[in-house]
Enzyme design. Structure first.
Site, PDB file in Angstrom:
ATOM      1  N   HIS A 199       0.875  -1.182   0.000  1.00  0.00           N
ATOM      2  CA  HIS A 199       0.000   0.000   0.000  1.00  0.00           C
ATOM      3  C   HIS A 199       0.911   1.229   0.000  1.00  0.00           C
ATOM      4  O   HIS A 199       1.131   1.864   1.032  1.00  0.00           O
ATOM      5  CB  HIS A 199      -0.920  -0.003   1.221  1.00  0.00           C
ATOM      6  CG  HIS A 199      -1.908  -1.138   1.239  1.00  0.00           C
ATOM      7  ND1 HIS A 199      -1.539  -2.438   1.515  1.00  0.00           N
ATOM      8  CD2 HIS A 199      -3.237  -1.160   1.012  1.00  0.00           C
ATOM      9  CE1 HIS A 199      -2.612  -3.216   1.460  1.00  0.00           C
ATOM     10  NE2 HIS A 199      -3.655  -2.461   1.156  1.00  0.00           N
TER      11      HIS A 199
ATOM     12  N   GLU B 163      -0.249   0.074  -5.533  1.00  0.00           N
ATOM     13  CA  GLU B 163      -1.106   1.181  -5.113  1.00  0.00           C
ATOM     14  C   GLU B 163      -2.337   1.198  -6.007  1.00  0.00           C
ATOM     15  O   GLU B 163      -2.223   1.242  -7.227  1.00  0.00           O
ATOM     16  CB  GLU B 163      -0.360   2.516  -5.201  1.00  0.00           C
ATOM     17  CG  GLU B 163      -1.189   3.719  -4.802  1.00  0.00           C
ATOM     18  CD  GLU B 163      -1.847   3.568  -3.434  1.00  0.00           C
ATOM     19  OE1 GLU B 163      -3.083   3.718  -3.357  1.00  0.00           O
ATOM     20  OE2 GLU B 163      -1.120   3.284  -2.446  1.00  0.00           O
TER      21      GLU B 163
ATOM     22  N   ASP C  80       0.912  -1.746   4.869  1.00  0.00           N
ATOM     23  CA  ASP C  80       0.553  -0.532   5.608  1.00  0.00           C
ATOM     24  C   ASP C  80      -0.779  -0.021   5.063  1.00  0.00           C
ATOM     25  O   ASP C  80      -0.832   0.994   4.380  1.00  0.00           O
ATOM     26  CB  ASP C  80       1.675   0.492   5.396  1.00  0.00           C
ATOM     27  CG  ASP C  80       1.392   1.821   6.043  1.00  0.00           C
ATOM     28  OD1 ASP C  80       0.496   1.888   6.899  1.00  0.00           O
ATOM     29  OD2 ASP C  80       2.079   2.803   5.689  1.00  0.00           O
TER      30      ASP C  80
END
Length: 295
Positions: A42, A131, A177
């Protein structure tokens, strides 16, 4: 729950704790000549302008990085990381860090995990970034596209980390994360890490999580207690018993599978110092315990 965009939270006390742990593990990986691979599930936008409207809206970095930077007698490894952040200047790097002529940045700047990792890579090492958020992905792509060691994917990190296991380079680290926008993210994170570890049992895994008044983190610790990694499973939490409104963090936690040698001692020193130096909603302390002892 928490805001998705990390620009609102960059450089806060949670970043100090999480990124110090990341720095320790990267330093360990660099000690051996063998190449390593890092997977960041992430990734966010890469780096953050602490003079931006987002950062100014919350001002969280002033209670985290700013206090740590001005604090006295920081542990040696944390001081190395703070020196790195203080010198981090993407504008000076220009196009290599995605800065275009005419871009208006205020500074100071704070590196997110993709750039902390990038700046610690050697020529033979690799970084895989994931992402899913369209704007964050576009910004990150612009900032890392010139580095051949970095592979960026626009995909869900929970799914992607399992699908990519194990990487070609069999030495390395997975950092997860998530945003924890919804409470189901706790279950998704635990499931993804467990499945990824089963395919790459020798790697180090770090899962970050917020400690909220709601107490969703209890299930995470229970789930990780069932992961019988040979290197053990360590839980480290920087938190206060007091806490703000619903959805606000009262602390930050890390679950680390197969931490490197002496990591617990080093992070313990750093966490204790951060507890005295950074500002949380109330008096803070740092606690560490082995959920699964190392073999």
């Amino acid at each position: 729950m928490l805001s998705y965009l990390h620009g609102f939270h960059a450089g806060n006390f949670a970043d100090m704790h999480k990124h110090a742990a990341l720095w320790l593990i990267l330093e360990h990986l660099r000690k051996k000549k063998k190449p390593f691979c890092v997977i960041d599930t992430h990734a966010g936008s890469g780096w953050y302008d602490l003079g931006s409207e987002q950062a100014a809206k919350t001002g969280e970095w002033k209670d985290g990085y700013a206090r740590a930077k001005d604090g006295a007698n920081a542990p040696e490894m944390l001081q190395q990381f703070l020196n790195y952040v203080a010198a981090f200047d993407p504008v000076a790097k220009g196009r290599d860090y995605g800065v275009r002529e005419g871009d208006d940045y205020q500074g100071p700047f704070y590196p997110g995990s993709p750039f902390i990792i990038r700046d610690m890579l050697r020529d033979e090492d690799e970084l895989v970034l994931m992402e899913l958020h369209p704007r964050e992905h576009e910004m990150l792509h612009h900032r890392v596209k010139r580095d051949a060691r970095i592979h960026l994917h626009k995909r869900d990190g929970y799914e992607g980390v399992v699908a990519m296991m194990p990487p070609a380079i069999r030495r390395g680290l997975v950092l997860m994360d998530p945003s924890y926008d919804v409470k189901q993210d706790y279950q998704k994170a635990a499931k993804a890490i467990r499945e990824a570890w089963e395919k790459w049992p020798t790697a180090t895994f770090i899962l970050w999580y917020p400690i909220l008044l709601d107490g969703f983190d209890d299930d995470l610790r229970k789930s990780f207690s069932a992961i019988k990694a040979s290197g053990g499973v360590l839980c480290a939490e920087l938190a206060t018993d007091q806490g703000g409104a619903k959805g606000r963090m009262r602390g930050t936690g890390l679950l680390v599978i197969n931490p490197p040698w002496q990591f617990d001692q080093q992070l313990g020193d750093i966490g204790n110092w951060l507890a005295k130096t950074c500002k949380l909603p109330g008096p803070a302390n740092h606690q560490m315990r082995w959920l699964v002892p190392a073999a």
